[in-house]
Write an enzyme that holds these catalytic residues in place. Structure first.
Site, short mmCIF file in Angstrom:
data_model
loop_
_atom_site.label_atom_id
_atom_site.label_comp_id
_atom_site.label_asym_id
_atom_site.label_seq_id
_atom_site.Cartn_x
_atom_site.Cartn_y
_atom_site.Cartn_z
N ASP A 40 0.87 -1.16 0.00
CA ASP A 40 0.00 0.00 0.00
C ASP A 40 0.91 1.22 0.00
O ASP A 40 1.93 1.23 0.70
CB ASP A 40 -0.92 -0.02 1.22
CG ASP A 40 -2.09 0.94 1.06
OD1 ASP A 40 -3.23 0.44 0.93
OD2 ASP A 40 -1.88 2.16 1.04
N THR B 232 -13.58 -3.68 -8.34
CA THR B 232 -14.73 -3.71 -9.26
C THR B 232 -14.51 -2.67 -10.34
O THR B 232 -14.53 -1.47 -10.08
CB THR B 232 -16.03 -3.40 -8.49
OG1 THR B 232 -16.08 -4.30 -7.39
CG2 THR B 232 -17.24 -3.60 -9.36
N GLY C 55 -36.39 -1.29 5.03
CA GLY C 55 -35.78 -0.34 5.95
C GLY C 55 -35.44 0.97 5.28
O GLY C 55 -36.16 1.44 4.40
N CYS D 94 -20.37 -0.46 -2.22
CA CYS D 94 -20.58 -1.29 -3.42
C CYS D 94 -21.90 -1.02 -4.15
O CYS D 94 -21.89 -0.66 -5.33
CB CYS D 94 -20.51 -2.76 -3.06
SG CYS D 94 -18.82 -3.31 -2.79
C1 UDX Z 1 -22.26 -5.87 -0.66
C2 UDX Z 1 -22.51 -7.29 -1.16
O1 UDX Z 1 -23.38 -7.98 -0.26
C3 UDX Z 1 -21.19 -8.03 -1.32
O2 UDX Z 1 -21.42 -9.32 -1.86
C4 UDX Z 1 -20.30 -7.23 -2.27
O3 UDX Z 1 -19.06 -7.83 -2.43
C5 UDX Z 1 -20.11 -5.80 -1.74
O4 UDX Z 1 -21.38 -5.20 -1.54
P1 UDX Z 1 -21.73 -4.71 1.67
O5 UDX Z 1 -21.83 -3.42 0.92
O6 UDX Z 1 -20.57 -4.90 2.58
O7 UDX Z 1 -21.70 -5.95 0.64
O8 UDX Z 1 -23.03 -4.86 2.58
P2 UDX Z 1 -24.42 -5.65 2.53
O9 UDX Z 1 -24.48 -6.55 3.69
O10 UDX Z 1 -24.67 -6.26 1.22
O11 UDX Z 1 -25.43 -4.46 2.78
C6 UDX Z 1 -25.55 -3.37 1.88
C7 UDX Z 1 -26.62 -2.41 2.33
O12 UDX Z 1 -27.91 -2.98 2.15
C8 UDX Z 1 -26.53 -1.98 3.78
O13 UDX Z 1 -26.76 -0.58 3.85
C9 UDX Z 1 -27.65 -2.76 4.44
O14 UDX Z 1 -28.15 -2.10 5.57
C10 UDX Z 1 -28.67 -2.84 3.33
N1 UDX Z 1 -29.59 -3.99 3.42
C11 UDX Z 1 -29.10 -5.26 3.32
C12 UDX Z 1 -30.95 -3.77 3.55
O15 UDX Z 1 -31.42 -2.63 3.64
N2 UDX Z 1 -31.80 -4.86 3.58
C13 UDX Z 1 -31.34 -6.14 3.46
O16 UDX Z 1 -32.17 -7.06 3.47
C14 UDX Z 1 -29.95 -6.34 3.34
#
Ligand code: UDX
Length: 470
Positions: free
Chosen positions: A33, A123, A278, A285
């Protein structure tokens, strides 16, 4: 298992987790890094962000995991080089590839003579694998005046979730690798063998899930691997937006979206996960990848109405919470809103595109004071957030004199708070549970008015209890 020499460029969530897990399962890993301070911290075993079990897994990989800020120390000997740098959204929605460019150059300038697979984990837009290959070639040419003879690029998209990154890397649903070069696919299959076969000893703090079998290894071409990543993230985001859209209707017709989600999700074609209504999605991502997909569609003349609607519904979700507060409090000017949670999801201090912060901005815009709590993200918010927020370290400091409480991030500990005792500190015992996370019956029994997302509102506010509405 064949031990490989691996280099990971970029010590962020993805790079550090990948490096630590590969070292844990037996490879020799160097993480590069350019941020010297970060590298010094890592050498001392300190992870620069909150990610459960990452420090522990690093601790168990000692001896096989090294850190440096110099490419020349990390690249020449490596058999596999992962590019895991940031690709933040650029001004037009397409990802900013400047860090990928700089990594590819650093790799090209120091490529050794043995066969090296350069693997894109960041990505990047579809087609970037070829772009990285060209950049590595040019950089090598500039230094040596000839073509590099033995390297290949591959794409290996990352599906780990923040807050569960180590778990997801040890126990993935699948591993996807795209490459045109057969040798590259073979090297990566060997690299991932302990994970594919689940032959490593499970760390004591993250036991292997029951019924975990061999992990499917998907090999494909570069472009398909790159599109798989976007497809997966956009689909998950769409699932959440879908249930949020339905939640708005559930509220009107008197249904409970949690029951509806359960009834829908038990259909094995749909599946129960990512159907939690929610405040909507955020993070590093989903927002970036859906935006990039729309930008890619535009570039190729393909409209992407579903992805665009997925984004629109998500933005509306924050607005809906503002409207709920307005309908109860009549005005937001001068109101103090106690915000539970700042991070975009629990178990992380990541604030990127956090729904909590976007909601806070809308409230501040309407003249409210926002006082926020988060179990881990306050220090980071104090450094990174320019919005005028007040921060509270304790439930008491958060609730004192507030006109409403809004739960924005579903940290488990919020359910355990002494809600009965805290109620007396509020000016109005109003709770908007924007993640349907709290114990509604308990709150109503304690005398709160409770509003969720797509669920019936319960409890009444004594009109005298709302100061300043007369
Ligand atoms: C996501 C993907 O899940 C992962 O596979 C990819 O590599 C990167 O992006 P991440 O961003 O870490 O991962 O979080 P994730 O658990 O997917 O949640 C994303 C958002 O969706 C959060 O803000 C979470 O609160 C929201 N969420 C998730 C909901 O509002 N409802 C759900 O049912 C699930």
């Amino acid at each position: 298992m064949l031990m490989k020499r691996v280099t990971v460029v970029g010590a962020g969530y993805v790079g550090l987790t990948t490096g630590a897990v590969l070292a844990y399962v037996g490879h020799r890993v160097t993480v590069v890094d350019l941020d010297q301070a970060r590298v010094e911290g890592l050498k001392a075993g300190k992870v620069p962000f909150v990610e459960p079990y990452l420090e522990e897994i690093m601790g168990l990989s000692q001896g096989r995991l090294a850190f440096t800020f110099r490419y020349e120390e990390a690249i020449p000997e490596a058999e596999v080089v992962f590019v895991a740098v940031g690709t933040p959204p650029g001004p037009d929605g397409a990802p900013d590839l400047s860090q990928v460019r700089s990594a590819a150059q650093g790799i090209g300038q120091h490529l050794g003579s043995g066969f090296t697979v350069v693997v894109n984990k960041s990505t990047v837009p579809v087609g970037s694998g070829n772009y990285v290959e060209a950049l590595v070639r040019r950089a090598y040419w500039e230094v040596y005046g000839e073509e590099p003879r033995s390297f290949a690029v591959a794409s290996n998209p990352e599906f780990l979730r923040e807050g569960q990154a180590v778990y997801d890397s040890l126990y993935p649903d699948r591993i996807v690798v795209g490459a045109e070069d057969r040798r590259a696919l073979e090297v990566l299959r060997e690299l991932y063998e302990p994970i594919l076969e689940q032959s490593f000893p499970a760390p004591p703090f993250l036991p292997r899930p029951e019924r975990m079998g061999a992990v499917p290894f998907i090999t494909t071409d570069l472009a398909s691997a790159e599109l798989i990543k976007y497809g997966a993230n956009a689909f998950l985001a769409m699932k959440i937006s879908f249930i949020n859209e339905l939640a708005a209707l559930a509220e009107r017709v008197g249904a409970d979206i949690r029951e509806v989600a359960r009834g829908i999700g038990l259909d094995s074609r749909i599946g129960p996960r990512f159907l939690q209504a929610g405040l909507g999605w955020g993070g590093s991502c989903f927002p970036k990848d859906t935006l990039a997909l729309v930008a890619m569609g535009r570039e190729y003349g393909v409209s992407m109405p579903l992805v665009e609607a997925t984004r629109e519904v998500n933005a509306l979700q924050r607005q809906r919470v503002v409207e709920k507060l307005l309908s109860e409090l009549k005005t937001l000017k001068g109101r103090t809103i106690a915000l539970l949670g700042l991070a975009f999801k629990p178990h992380t201090d990541d604030l990127r595109e956090s729904p909590a912060l976007e909601l806070a901005a809308l409230l501040v815009e309407r003249g409210a004071f926002v006082r926020a709590h988060d179990p881990v993200a306050i220090p980071r918010a104090q450094r990174e957030v320019s919005l005028a927020l007040e921060y509270a370290e304790t439930p008491e400091a958060l609730f004192r004199g507030a006109d409403a409480v809004v739960l924005a991030t579903d940290w488990p500990e919020y359910r355990m708070w002494p809600w009965e005792h805290l109620k007396g500190l509020l000016r109005t015992p109003l709770v908007v549970d924007a993640r349907n996370h709290l114990d509604r019956d308990r709150l109503v029994a304690a005398g709160y008015r409770y509003l969720g997302i797509g669920v019936p509102s319960l409890g009444v506010l004594n009109k005298e209890g709302i100061p300043g509405t007369g």
